[in-house]
Structures are given as C-alpha cells and as structure tokens.
Design a protein around this motif. Structure first.
Motif, PDB file in Angstrom:
ATOM      1  N   GLU A 186      27.794  38.722  75.362  1.00  0.00           N
ATOM      2  CA  GLU A 186      27.162  38.648  76.785  1.00  0.00           C
ATOM      3  C   GLU A 186      28.318  38.762  77.767  1.00  0.00           C
ATOM      4  O   GLU A 186      29.003  37.938  77.975  1.00  0.00           O
ATOM      5  CB  GLU A 186      26.139  37.368  76.920  1.00  0.00           C
ATOM      6  N   GLY A 208      20.965  43.115  76.006  1.00  0.00           N
ATOM      7  CA  GLY A 208      21.338  42.390  77.320  1.00  0.00           C
ATOM      8  C   GLY A 208      22.901  42.676  77.728  1.00  0.00           C
ATOM      9  O   GLY A 208      23.331  41.807  78.197  1.00  0.00           O
ATOM     10  N   ARG A 209      23.336  43.910  77.355  1.00  0.00           N
ATOM     11  CA  ARG A 209      24.777  44.045  77.572  1.00  0.00           C
ATOM     12  C   ARG A 209      24.893  45.128  78.808  1.00  0.00           C
ATOM     13  O   ARG A 209      23.915  45.826  78.912  1.00  0.00           O
ATOM     14  CB  ARG A 209      25.425  44.822  76.427  1.00  0.00           C
TER      15      ARG A 209
END
Length: 221
Positions: A186, A208-209
């Motif tokens: 992350e 979620g990058r």
C-alpha cells in the motif's frame, strides 16, 4: 518526494497522454512497478499480412505503431523512474521473444529475472503454428533481490486466463493483479505509460494501489 513534477497529469486517472511526455513529468526513482506493452507490429510485417487492415485485425492495425528507437526511449524512462529493485513487466509476442529484446536494455539498470507465458485460451494468427500465447518478460532494477521484493511464490510461469476484448491488445487483469500484489505494498505507485485498455489500472483499483498511466488514443481528458 512527490511523484509528479506538475499537475499536468493525474494519479489514478485514465490520462490522455503520450507515454514519453507523461514519464517526463515523473520524478526519478518514485515508481515501484511498471508494465509496458509496446505497440509494435514486427510479427505482422515479418509475415506480411497484406489484407490485415480490411479482413483481419482492423482495430489492431489502426493503432499508432512504435519503432524500435521509441521502445528503447520508453525503457530508458522506465528505468529512470523505477525505484531500486523495482520490477518492469514487458509484454512481447513470439516474434520479439525469438528475435531477442536484450539490446533494448543496454545502458540501463534493468536485469532479466523471469518470464511468464500467458495462454489466452483462443487461437490467433500464424502461417504454421497458430498463436495462442503471449509472453511477459520480468526485469528487475538493480540491485536484484527475490524474497524481499516478491511475496507471492505461487504464481505459475504458464498462466491461463481469458480476457474480454475491451482493447485490441487486452491483457489479463487477474495475472496483472497477482503480480502487482506480489511486488508492491500500500502506498506504492504502478506505472503503465502505454495503457491501452487500462487493465493495469483496473488491477490497481482492485488492490488499492496508486496508478499513473495514460494512452495516446484510449485515454480521457
């Protein structure tokens, strides 16, 4: 350190952009992973598919092509923007795999470390054998490290995945998602300077990058 030198392009957006101009806006050593799918037509020129534009692959033949000098410029810019021990995943077809691509990496810090065969689950062109696969060559920027930089050791080197035809060169989202998950955490940034159908962006959203990328034809203002 901030990723971008100005607000010309945006993170987590389908930028309408020339890939070289986009990378010129990225600071040195700020990207953890890059994907590059050059729009080359070496195999088509070699086999001389004279009717390609009218009867086969019309969408593919209409895309702007990259010559070898342009591909090398992309690779050098990717090398500049990658962090130490970051990965480049380079898509190639059978023609370029057999011809060899290492000459493109002269005077870079990128080292060939692995390769994955993508079985597309469908039959393509070919005068002799019919093409069913593409190849993803894995490079790592020096210093080369394995355990500390690649956390998923269950990814097979032959990967079967069908993908919807969103773009003439649609790529497997799940494979790219697994590779991103294995090589980033992350807060890391993933680069795709020739995004095409933005499958890498889709994989980043699932994880979620942060994504930075664009395409000269399929991007959005």
């Amino acid at each position: 350190m901030s990723l971008l030198k100005s607000d010309k392009y945006k993170i987590n957006k389908k930028n309408l952009a020339d890939g070289l101009e986009l990378m010129d806006e990225i600071e040195d050593s700020t990207v953890k992973v890059a994907f590059f799918d050059p729009q080359y037509r070496g195999v088509l020129e070699k086999l001389k598919y004279g009717n390609e534009g009218e009867k086969r692959g019309k969408a593919r033949s209409s895309l702007k092509q990259m010559d070898e000098d342009t591909i090398i410029k992309f690779i050098k810019e990717i090398d500049r923007t990658l962090k130490e021990s970051g990965h480049l995943f380079l898509w190639v077809d059978k023609f370029h795999l057999c011809q060899g691509v290492l000459s493109w990496f002269t005077d870079t810090n990128l080292n060939l470390v692995d390769m994955i065969v993508w079985d597309k689950g469908k039959i393509g062109m070919g005068y002799r054998t019919r093409r069913k696969s593409e190849y993803l060559i894995v490079f790592q920027k020096s210093p080369v490290k394995a355990k500390a930089c690649w956390t998923d050791h269950a990814i097979p080197d032959v990967w079967e995945e069908k993908t919807p035809k969103i773009h003439p060169h649609s790529k497997p989202v799940e494979l790219q998602r697994r590779l991103i998950a294995a090589t980033t955490i992350e807060g890391d940034v993933v680069l795709d300077p020739a995004s095409g159908g933005f499958s890498v962006f889709e994989a980043c959203k699932q994880l979620g990058r942060d994504f930075i990328g664009g395409d000269i034809e399929y991007g959005e203002n």
